[in-house]
Design an enzyme around this catalytic site. Structure first.
Site, PDB file in Angstrom:
ATOM      1  N   PRO A  17       0.782  -1.223   0.000  1.00 53.50           N
ATOM      2  CG  PRO A  17      -0.099  -1.082   2.135  1.00 53.50           C
ATOM      3  CD  PRO A  17       0.542  -2.045   1.186  1.00 53.50           C
ATOM      4  CE1 TYR A  30       9.113   4.803   2.511  1.00 54.17           C
ATOM      5  CE2 TYR A  30       7.630   6.679   2.639  1.00 54.17           C
ATOM      6  CZ  TYR A  30       8.114   5.496   3.156  1.00 54.17           C
ATOM      7  OH  TYR A  30       7.590   5.006   4.328  1.00 54.17           O
ATOM      8  CG  ASN A  81       8.441  -2.093   0.106  1.00 56.66           C
ATOM      9  OD1 ASN A  81       7.902  -2.230   1.209  1.00 56.66           O
ATOM     10  ND2 ASN A  81       9.043  -0.974  -0.249  1.00 56.66           N
ATOM     11  CB  ALA A  84       1.582   0.007   6.134  1.00 57.29           C
ATOM     12  CD  GLU A 105      10.647  -7.737   5.324  1.00 56.93           C
ATOM     13  OE1 GLU A 105      11.021  -8.821   5.835  1.00 56.93           O
ATOM     14  OE2 GLU A 105      10.119  -6.832   5.983  1.00 56.93           O
ATOM     15  CG  HIS A 107      11.265  -2.533   4.511  1.00 60.17           C
ATOM     16  ND1 HIS A 107       9.899  -2.402   4.490  1.00 60.17           N
ATOM     17  CD2 HIS A 107      11.539  -3.746   5.053  1.00 60.17           C
ATOM     18  CE1 HIS A 107       9.367  -3.492   5.027  1.00 60.17           C
ATOM     19  NE2 HIS A 107      10.340  -4.328   5.371  1.00 60.17           N
ATOM     20  NE  ARG A 114      10.401   5.924   8.243  1.00 56.47           N
ATOM     21  CZ  ARG A 114       9.447   5.748   7.324  1.00 56.47           C
ATOM     22  NH1 ARG A 114       9.583   4.790   6.410  1.00 56.47           N
ATOM     23  NH2 ARG A 114       8.393   6.520   7.318  1.00 56.47           N
TER      24      ARG A 114
HETATM   25  C1  DQA Z   1       8.392   0.900   3.635  1.00 55.41           C
HETATM   26  C2  DQA Z   1       8.491   1.154   5.135  1.00 55.41           C
HETATM   27  C3  DQA Z   1       7.142   0.942   5.820  1.00 55.41           C
HETATM   28  O1  DQA Z   1       7.248   1.176   7.213  1.00 55.41           O
HETATM   29  C4  DQA Z   1       6.119   1.904   5.261  1.00 55.41           C
HETATM   30  O2  DQA Z   1       4.843   1.639   5.814  1.00 55.41           O
HETATM   31  C5  DQA Z   1       6.076   1.903   3.770  1.00 55.41           C
HETATM   32  C6  DQA Z   1       7.302   1.734   2.998  1.00 55.41           C
HETATM   33  C7  DQA Z   1       9.711   1.234   2.908  1.00 55.41           C
HETATM   34  O3  DQA Z   1       9.807   0.877   1.743  1.00 55.41           O
HETATM   35  O4  DQA Z   1      10.602   1.867   3.484  1.00 55.41           O
HETATM   36  O5  DQA Z   1       5.023   2.130   3.181  1.00 55.41           O
HETATM   37  O6  DQA Z   1       8.128  -0.474   3.432  1.00 55.41           O
END
Ligand code: DQA
Length: 153
Positions: A17, A30, A81, A84, A105, A107, A114
């Site tokens: 999402p 991001y 990815n 959330a 995985e 991020h 964070r």
């Molecule tokens: C995320 C980190 C998550 O905490 C966040 O909810 C995202 C993006 C990242 O790519 O850094 O939507 O997965």
């Protein structure tokens, strides 16, 4: 001795999402690349690694789960990815548990620097490897790892 069955070179790149808003959403965290940019880069990197890449993004948990179910039938690896859903979804974890293949995985941000609620990821319980804080390059790094693990590179 029978020859080993070649593993599928099809890799699913799944995004959860709000990642449809990449480039517009909190660019200080991001970055400025759009999801389309990231997916194009994944396809390019995949081609160079001898992988076929199938990209999907959804804001709906059930769609992510359905793609994981598809991947378990036809893919050789998953780069995900979960955004959330990483921090909330036992259902995504359970779907991934049915997949006997490398699961990377990703991020974009370093979730450990964070808010505390981002430090735990359900998906990490099943991930073969985790890449966080490498920006969108993390997807390409993950594809290199999947390629290595399935013997395509
Ligand atoms: C995320 C980190 C998550 O905490 C966040 O909810 C995202 C993006 C990242 O790519 O850094 O939507 O997965």
């Amino acid at each position: 001795m029978t020859a080993p069955v070649p593993k599928s070179r099809l890799v699913f790149v799944l995004n959860g999402p709000n990642l449809n808003l990449l480039g517009k959403r909190q660019p200080e965290i991001y970055g400025h690349e759009t999801l389309a940019d990231v997916e194009a880069t994944c396809r390019e990197a995949g081609a160079a690694l001898g992988l076929e890449i199938r990209c999907h993004q959804s804001n709906r948990e059930y769609e992510i789960i359905d793609w994981i179910h598809q991947a378990r039938e036809i893919a050789g690896g998953i780069v995900i990815n979960p955004a959330a859903f990483s921090h909330t979804s036992v259902a995504v974890l359970d779907a991934l548990k049915t997949c006997d293949m490398p699961i990377l995985e990703v991020h974009i941000s370093n979730i450990h620097q964070r808010e505390e609620f981002r430090h735990h990821s359900f998906v990490s319980h099943v991930a073969t490897g985790i890449i966080a804080g490498c920006g969108t390059q993390g997807y390409v790094l993950a594809l290199h790892r999947v390629a290595r693990l399935i013997g395509a590179a």
